[in-house]
Structure formats: structure tokens, C-alpha cells
Scaffold this active site. Structure first.
Site, mmCIF file in Angstrom:
data_model
loop_
_atom_site.group_PDB
_atom_site.id
_atom_site.type_symbol
_atom_site.label_atom_id
_atom_site.label_comp_id
_atom_site.label_asym_id
_atom_site.label_seq_id
_atom_site.Cartn_x
_atom_site.Cartn_y
_atom_site.Cartn_z
ATOM 1 N N HIS A 9 0.822 -1.219 0.000
ATOM 2 C CA HIS A 9 0.000 0.000 0.000
ATOM 3 C C HIS A 9 0.856 1.270 0.000
ATOM 4 O O HIS A 9 0.336 2.368 -0.189
ATOM 5 C CB HIS A 9 -0.998 -0.011 1.155
ATOM 6 N N GLU A 18 -3.173 -6.941 4.133
ATOM 7 C CA GLU A 18 -3.529 -5.547 3.857
ATOM 8 C C GLU A 18 -5.041 -5.385 3.811
ATOM 9 O O GLU A 18 -5.797 -6.360 3.797
ATOM 10 C CB GLU A 18 -2.927 -5.094 2.520
ATOM 11 N N GLU A 48 -4.891 2.255 -0.692
ATOM 12 C CA GLU A 48 -5.499 1.031 -0.196
ATOM 13 C C GLU A 48 -6.280 0.454 -1.374
ATOM 14 O O GLU A 48 -6.917 1.195 -2.127
ATOM 15 C CB GLU A 48 -6.430 1.314 0.974
#
Length: 414
Positions: free
Chosen positions: A321, A350, A377
Site C-alpha cells: 500500500h 492488507e 489502499e
């Protein structure tokens, strides 16, 4: 004015000065009352849903004008007051004094600060609910203010300023998404060639950043815990037990090895070595200890060739990310080249943003990554695009830990 004709506003001032949705209030209050009955200790899903409902109630009662003033004045002032409290030692002192009413004059005297200034700061924190006002210039700590005495909490305001400045002053220009680390809004806002991490290091914030991230991860079920990923079935069964030198898991960009140590606490009998990789100055600071004996520290830049070939698992937590797709692809392909067909797995820990009903922590962090590093993200579609289309891997499964918890993406060679 368009074509010489004055346009009439489509929204009147009354819209901004009236409660946003008074008609919804009775039903929201009922739903809140009903939701309380579903609350159980440790049940984050029900608690988070109730918190969102309470936020919706607050927004229904507020006027748009009040909401705007809150964001422009009140919340930035809270942030400044918290920083001041950090700097002068207020939060540690109040925690040391205990959970009791505390007078501004006594606190100011003990800290050697201006009592008038401290009074103004605490007055605002009391007005915002971060302290409990019990009398004139007298306040009782809350769980939040007590928590600010912890390093994992009080480091956050110091770690955040570079990103908050860029968020406030330099949103992506011309409606375009920045695509490379060199075009991150943070660099424009601070008039620097340094990326976020280099800037934080130059300002002495790296330790605060590490503590901040430690606080961010608290209270979440780790992926290796029972009820999340069935580690025995997915990883331990079929792992190489033929050699004591076989590597079970490599934590790529693993900082000080916190995740591997947590894995070892949950699964001490997992076969093979646990290798933590990061830059030399990072892994070189791993202190010798009985606990750290479970780790093998290895200096490594994840843009270089992966030196550990054929491990059972390669693991990355909050690495990708930090990078836009082109650079993330390069990182993943270094790992892919080291994986053993039919044996090795790539595990990516993540956020996976859902298609709808995104949790606010994920959406906020997405914009932080946008402004800090021109990164993001990723949604489930984004992950499939990066890992399968770009990198040629196969996503075997996305293991979800629930709302607001980072997922574990299990990948294999095709």
C-alpha cells in the site's frame, strides 16, 4: 454568471442552517436502543455498527453549518491541544494522578506551563468530550486522555503532521490521481524532494511512526489467530521438515519482526526458520533477547533479487500500500521469482476495501496513502488486477477478518 445570465442558487442558506435530517432522529434513536442489546464483550462488528449509527444520529441533528465549523475549527484545535499536551507531559501527568478530578492551576504548576494557556486548551477538549469538565478549570480524565499517556497513542500526532499538512493544503491537482512517488502531494506541500519516510526521518519522527503503527494495529484479531486463517491447514501441513535450515516464512519488509514474533507465539511448533528482512539499518536495530532468538534477521531491499529461494511462505504486511501499481508489481515479481511451484505461498496482509459500505478507517487511510506516497489502499478488484493480471499469480483465497480488519490474501504460482 453564465452567458450573461445570473444563475439562481439551487440550495438556499436555510439548508445550511437547519438540522440535516430531524425526521430520521426518532427511528435512529430506536435503532440505537435496539442495537445495545446485541453488544457483547469482544464483538467488534456490533460495536462498530452501533458507532456508525450514533454518528448518523449526530449528523442528522447537526446543521451543515455546524458540521463544517467542526471540521474547520474544532477538530484541528483538538489536534493542536493534544500536541501541546504531548509536548509538556500533560497526559502522562494526568494518568499518574489517576482517574480523579484535576485542577488546571495544579497541573500547570507541576508542568511549569502558563495556566491561562492550559485552561484554554482543556476548555476546548472538555467542550469536545475528550475530557470531562467537573467544575471551573477542573477536569476528569477519560479513557481517551488516559490512553494518550501510552507511546502507541501519543506518538500518532507527531507521526501524522507531514501527511496531514499535505491532505489539508495539497489535494491532487486538476482532478488527476498522482501516479508516481515523485508526484505525491506531500512533496508539493512541503516543497521537498523527500518522500514521507525520508521526511519523517529528517524530522525525527520515525520512532513515533513505528509507535503510531503499533497503536493502529491494537485491538485487531491477527490473521494467525484461531478463527481467522486455519494456519495448520494452509501453511504448516505440507511444510518442509527435512532440514533445520529450511525457511518456513520470510517477512519481506518486516521491520523489527513483530509479526513473525506474534506468529511464533501462536504457532511455536511451525517447522523451519522465521526470517525477517528489511534495510540494514532497520534489522540491525533488532535487540538481542530471548524472544528475538526465534528470528533470523536478514538485510534486504525488496526491490532487489530475493535471496531466500523456495520458502514455504513469503509474507508482506502493509508493504504494497506504500507503492503505486508499477512499483508494487516490481516488489511482487521479486518474490514470485523465488517461489517454488506447488509449495510456496505469498501472503499479503492488507486492507481489501469492499465494493460498497467501506469502513471509515480504510477510506481515510486510502487518502493518506494518496497524499503521502501516490499510493493506495486497494479494493478486491485492484488486488486481482495487481496480483493476477500484472504479476501472473493466482489468488487462492482472500481471508477476511471483518469490518476494519486487514485481510490476508493467499497467493500461489499459476
Amino acid at each position: 454568471m453564465a452567458n450573461g445570465i445570473e444563475e439562481k442558487p439551487t440550495v438556499t442558506v436555510a439548508t445550511a442552517t437547519s438540522p440535516s435530517d430531524l425526521a430520521a432522529v426518532p427511528q435512529l434513536i430506536k435503532e440505537l436502543a435496539d442495537g445495545v442489546s446485541s453488544l457483547e464483550p469482544g464483538c467488534n462488528e456490533a460495536r462498530q455498527a452501533l458507532a456508525i449509527k450514533a454518528r448518523t444520529l449526530m449528523q442528522a441533528l447537526e446543521t451543515p453549518r455546524e458540521t463544517m465549523i467542526k471540521h474547520c475549527w474544532a477538530q484541528p484545535a483538538v489536534y493542536a491541544a493534544i500536541l501541546c499536551g504531548n509536548e509538556c507531559g500533560l497526559w502522562k501527568l494526568m494518568a499518574k494522578n489517576g482517574d480523579k478530578p484535576q485542577k488546571v492551576k495544579e497541573l500547570a504548576c507541576a508542568l511549569g506551563v502558563d495556566p491561562v494557556l492550559l485552561s484554554r486548551l482543556l476548555r476546548h477538549l472538555g467542550a469536545m468530550g475528550y475530557l470531562l469538565e467537573v467544575g471551573e478549570d477542573e477536569y476528569k480524565p477519560t479513557s481517551f486522555s488516559l490512553s494518550l499517556s501510552l507511546p502507541i497513542m501519543n506518538a500518532s500526532p507527531w507521526a501524522a503532521p507531514p501527511s496531514s499538512t499535505s491532505m489539508n493544503t495539497s489535494a491532487p491537482g486538476a482532478g488527476r490521481t498522482p501516479r508516481t512517488p515523485r508526484t505525491a502531494p506531500l512533496m508539493h506541500a512541503h516543497k521537498t524532494d523527500l518522500n514521507y519516510f525520508a521526511l519523517a526521518q529528517s524530522r525525527g519522527y520515525l520512532e513515533d511512526f513505528n509507535n503510531h503503527m503499533g497503536g493502529y494495529r491494537q485491538g485487531r484479531l491477527p490473521w494467525m489467530a484461531p478463527g481467522f486463517v486455519p494456519v495448520q491447514e494452509v501453511l504448516i501441513e505440507g511444510a518442509d521438515r527435512s532440514s533445520p535450515d529450511a525457511v518456513f516464512m520470510v517477512d519481506v519488509g518486516g521491520c523489527l519482526g513483530h509479526d513473525l514474533l506474534e506468529f511464533h507465539r501462536y504457532h511455536p511448533a511451525a517447522p523451519g526458520k522465521l526470517v525477517v528482512q528489511d534495510l540494514p539499518q532497520v534489522v540491525g536495530s533488532i535487540a538481542p533477547s530471548e524472544e528475538n532468538r526465534a528470528l533470523t534477521a536478514m538485510p534486504h531491499n525488496f526491490f532487489d533479487e530475493q535471496p531466500v529461494q523456495g520458502a514455504r511462505a513469503y509474507y508482506m504486511h502493509s508493504v504494497l500500500h506504500d507503492w503505486p501499481d508499477e512499483r508494487a508489481e516490481a516488489i511482487v515479481k521479486r518474490v514470485k521469482a523465488a517461489m517454488r511451484p506447488g509449495y510456496s505461498k505469498l501472503l499479503i496482509n492488507e486492507n481489501v476495501i469492499p465494493r460498497t459500505d467501506a469502513y471509515w478507517e480504510m477510506s481515510a487511510l486510502d487518502l493518506v496513502m494518496l497524499t503521502q506516497l501516490s499510493a493506495q489502499e486497494r479494493t478486491e478488484s485492484d488486488w486481482y488486477d495487481l496480483l493476477e493480471r500484472r504479476c501472473g499469480l493466482k489468488i487462492a483465497k482472500i481471508w477476511s477478518g471483518g469490518r476494519g480488519v486487514e485481510s490476508l490474501i493467499e497467493c500461489e504460482l499459476k
